[in-house]
Design an enzyme around this catalytic site. Structure first.
Site, PDB file in Angstrom:
ATOM      1  N   HIS A 287       0.825  -1.219   0.000  1.00  0.00           N
ATOM      2  CA  HIS A 287       0.000   0.000   0.000  1.00  0.00           C
ATOM      3  C   HIS A 287       0.851   1.258   0.000  1.00  0.00           C
ATOM      4  O   HIS A 287       1.834   1.369   0.734  1.00  0.00           O
ATOM      5  CB  HIS A 287      -1.039  -0.003   1.118  1.00  0.00           C
ATOM      6  CG  HIS A 287      -0.504  -0.005   2.518  1.00  0.00           C
ATOM      7  ND1 HIS A 287      -0.144   1.150   3.177  1.00  0.00           N
ATOM      8  CD2 HIS A 287      -0.288  -1.013   3.398  1.00  0.00           C
ATOM      9  CE1 HIS A 287       0.259   0.846   4.402  1.00  0.00           C
ATOM     10  NE2 HIS A 287       0.201  -0.460   4.563  1.00  0.00           N
TER      11      HIS A 287
ATOM     12  N   ASP B 273       6.258   0.595   6.630  1.00  0.00           N
ATOM     13  CA  ASP B 273       4.810   0.428   6.437  1.00  0.00           C
ATOM     14  C   ASP B 273       4.273   1.520   5.556  1.00  0.00           C
ATOM     15  O   ASP B 273       3.923   2.588   6.049  1.00  0.00           O
ATOM     16  CB  ASP B 273       4.128   0.433   7.813  1.00  0.00           C
ATOM     17  CG  ASP B 273       2.668   0.072   7.727  1.00  0.00           C
ATOM     18  OD1 ASP B 273       2.239  -0.408   6.668  1.00  0.00           O
ATOM     19  OD2 ASP B 273       1.946   0.285   8.718  1.00  0.00           O
TER      20      ASP B 273
ATOM     21  N   GLU C  93      -4.843   1.928   2.569  1.00  0.00           N
ATOM     22  CA  GLU C  93      -4.976   0.749   3.429  1.00  0.00           C
ATOM     23  C   GLU C  93      -5.162   1.165   4.879  1.00  0.00           C
ATOM     24  O   GLU C  93      -5.965   0.581   5.614  1.00  0.00           O
ATOM     25  CB  GLU C  93      -3.721  -0.136   3.302  1.00  0.00           C
ATOM     26  CG  GLU C  93      -3.832  -1.481   4.017  1.00  0.00           C
ATOM     27  CD  GLU C  93      -3.412  -1.455   5.483  1.00  0.00           C
ATOM     28  OE1 GLU C  93      -3.713  -2.421   6.208  1.00  0.00           O
ATOM     29  OE2 GLU C  93      -2.793  -0.475   5.923  1.00  0.00           O
ATOM     30  N   GLU C  94      -4.427   2.195   5.290  1.00  0.00           N
ATOM     31  CA  GLU C  94      -4.358   2.512   6.724  1.00  0.00           C
ATOM     32  C   GLU C  94      -5.665   2.971   7.330  1.00  0.00           C
ATOM     33  O   GLU C  94      -5.987   2.592   8.449  1.00  0.00           O
ATOM     34  CB  GLU C  94      -3.280   3.575   6.985  1.00  0.00           C
ATOM     35  CG  GLU C  94      -1.854   3.138   6.678  1.00  0.00           C
ATOM     36  CD  GLU C  94      -1.340   2.039   7.613  1.00  0.00           C
ATOM     37  OE1 GLU C  94      -2.094   1.589   8.478  1.00  0.00           O
ATOM     38  OE2 GLU C  94      -0.170   1.648   7.454  1.00  0.00           O
TER      39      GLU C  94
ATOM     40  N   ASP D 241       3.329  -6.413   3.306  1.00  0.00           N
ATOM     41  CA  ASP D 241       2.919  -5.325   4.195  1.00  0.00           C
ATOM     42  C   ASP D 241       3.246  -5.696   5.640  1.00  0.00           C
ATOM     43  O   ASP D 241       2.413  -5.599   6.522  1.00  0.00           O
ATOM     44  CB  ASP D 241       1.413  -5.032   4.023  1.00  0.00           C
ATOM     45  CG  ASP D 241       0.967  -3.858   4.890  1.00  0.00           C
ATOM     46  OD1 ASP D 241       1.834  -3.069   5.312  1.00  0.00           O
ATOM     47  OD2 ASP D 241      -0.238  -3.742   5.141  1.00  0.00           O
TER      48      ASP D 241
ATOM     49  N   HIS E 195       3.752   2.704  12.496  1.00  0.00           N
ATOM     50  CA  HIS E 195       2.831   3.835  12.729  1.00  0.00           C
ATOM     51  C   HIS E 195       3.405   4.931  13.634  1.00  0.00           C
ATOM     52  O   HIS E 195       2.641   5.659  14.259  1.00  0.00           O
ATOM     53  CB  HIS E 195       1.502   3.352  13.345  1.00  0.00           C
ATOM     54  CG  HIS E 195       0.721   2.435  12.449  1.00  0.00           C
ATOM     55  ND1 HIS E 195      -0.488   1.898  12.813  1.00  0.00           N
ATOM     56  CD2 HIS E 195       0.979   1.948  11.214  1.00  0.00           C
ATOM     57  CE1 HIS E 195      -0.945   1.123  11.842  1.00  0.00           C
ATOM     58  NE2 HIS E 195      -0.060   1.130  10.855  1.00  0.00           N
TER      59      HIS E 195
HETATM   60 ZN   LIG Z   1       0.737  -1.456   6.300  1.00  0.00          ZN
END
Ligand SMILES: [Zn+2]
Length: 457
Positions: free
Chosen positions: A279, A291, A325-326, A353, A423
């Site tokens: 993503h 990520d 995606e997030e 991912d 994140h």
């Molecule tokens: Zn991810």
């Protein structure tokens, strides 16, 4: 005699195929490790563009950049697939402190959870109650929660070797904690960051209010693990302390964005499609290198490696860089919708991912017949130490493609360090190792090669 000859021929053909597979896979790994492109692409994505939250200027720049790269690769077709995405913005930096006595404060690092509402302009100050996960709300009950800030402090379980299991075990307090706590009259929630180590980085991530009307939504923020430890210890000394936090994030109307797609047309079965992807959007605190910048450049690298090794696919091989995606999964949903509308036959989809760390293997979501075939390829991956083949999940973006006639798979890198970065502002390019990233791309290209050669059962 004739029977023996047939058996002999069959065995020699099998050995020859096995030798060809070994050779092709070896060439893929050698090319990735001596002449890879993914690391340089990731450098640009991370250091020139940065965090790419859906609907942001950076997300659009990432679309333009990756399309430009795919355009330069000599693929048969490159295109953008429109998708409407949510646009949530963080606003100015969040601010929080523990007030253990009037005027006696300790600042703690927090960040708003993705999708959260803001606090009132001047912030919120209230008493705090600590709970261990959502189940803890019931234990305290409305009387003790009313008017308070709920502090969700369920830590990730350190005993799981697969750290995703620990993530799954604690993520509900981040995703649904605010919505649940509001039912007990809480005025805000502070959630322990989903991080296995103690440090000062707050980790964001998606949260949801479900159908709760706007006026009943309460603000939600993550606190760093060190901050959570301090808050918990302070509460033990004095349960009557106050907590203050301020954030001015908000949800804006949806905007236009894109999935970025490129493909090599198959020579023999052009209508059978193999997808490889990651993503393109990321959270905004770091630059989204692990990520999922890593997964994006690895997926692009799969097509480049196949071309660079002179391989001509029998089936159509497509790279898809999914948007959103997030905080919405709109890209993955739209891709599957279009695939079904256009009657496309997808037989295999692979997502990366889980960070750009040393690949250990793959997990597969498929029927038993296909898994048996996949297991027969395991020895081909042994020389590269990528032979953990398990049944299980695949990837969020390819999930919507699921049906009975597709094999879904996820690259499984070593997961021990992933949640140090996930994140948070600590997800940056400096933490991606070039060789580890390249090994992942080579592993993915090798698996795609095998599915291209043999199809599915
Ligand atoms: Zn991810």
């Amino acid at each position: 005699m004739r029977y023996l000859l047939l058996v002999f021929l069959l065995i020699t053909t099998q050995i020859e195929a096995q030798n060809n597979d070994q050779k092709q896979i070896n060439e893929i790994y050698n090319t990735a490790l001596t002449n890879g492109s993914g690391y340089a692409w990731l450098n640009y994505l991370s250091n020139q563009i940065g965090g790419r939250l859906s609907g942001s200027l950076q997300a659009q720049k990432a679309v333009d950049y990756t399309k430009k790269i795919l355009d330069s690769m000599g693929l048969d077709r490159v295109w953008l697939q429109p998708v409407r995405v949510p646009k949530w913005v963080r606003g100015t930096p969040e601010f929080a402190y523990i007030e253990s006595d009037p005027g006696l404060t300790n600042n703690v690092p927090i960040c708003a959870l993705g999708g959260s509402v803001a606090t009132p302009l001047g912030g919120i100050k209230a008493g705090v109650v600590e709970v261990q996960g959502i189940e803890g709300l019931k234990v305290l009950g409305k009387e003790k929660i009313q008017g308070k800030i709920v502090f969700f402090n369920k830590a990730m379980d350190p005993t799981n070797i697969d750290t995703y299991m620990s993530y799954s075990g604690s993520v509900d307090q981040r995703y649904a904690g605010a919505n649940e706590a509001a039912k007990y009259g809480a005025v805000g929630v502070i959630v322990r960051s989903l991080n296995l180590r103690l440090d000062d980085f707050p980790h964001t991530g998606a949260m949801s209010y479900g159908d709760t009307p706007m006026e009943s939504r309460i603000p939600a923020a993550a606190i760093s693990t060190n901050g959570a430890e301090l808050l918990s210890a302070t509460l033990k000394l004095n349960p009557d302390i106050n907590f203050f936090f301020r954030q001015n994030c908000k949800m804006l109307p949806d905007v236009d964005s894109y999935n970025v797609i490129g493909e090599i047309k198959g020579s023999t079965y052009p209508n059978e499609i193999l997808v490889v992807g990651g993503h393109l959007d990321s959270w905004d605190l770091g630059d989204g290198s692990h990520d999922d910048g890593a997964g994006c450049v690895q997926s692009m690298e799969v097509l480049r490696l196949l071309k660079a090794t002179g391989y001509k696919p029998k089936r159509t091989i497509r790279v898809v860089l999914f948007m959103n995606e997030e905080n919405g999964l709109r890209g993955g949903t739209e891709y599957a919708e279009q695939a079904s509308k256009n009657n496309e036959k997808h037989i295999f989809a692979l997502e990366s991912d889980a960070g750009g760390f040393t690949p250990r293997g793959f997990s597969f979501d498929c029927n038993q017949a296909n898994f048996k075939q996949i297991e027969s390829w395991k020895s081909l991956f042994e020389p590269y130490l990528v032979h953990l083949f398990v049944k299980g999940g695949s990837g969020a973006d390819i999930g919507p493609l699921k049906n009975d006639n597709i094999v879904l798979a996820g690259l499984r890198p070593d997961s021990q360090r992933y949640f140090d970065h996930h994140h948070s502002a600590n997800d940056t390019f400096a933490h991606v190792n070039k060789r580890e990233l390249e090994l992942g791309a080579a592993s993915m290209a090798s698996l795609v090669y095998l599915f291209d050669q043999y199809g599915i059962k």
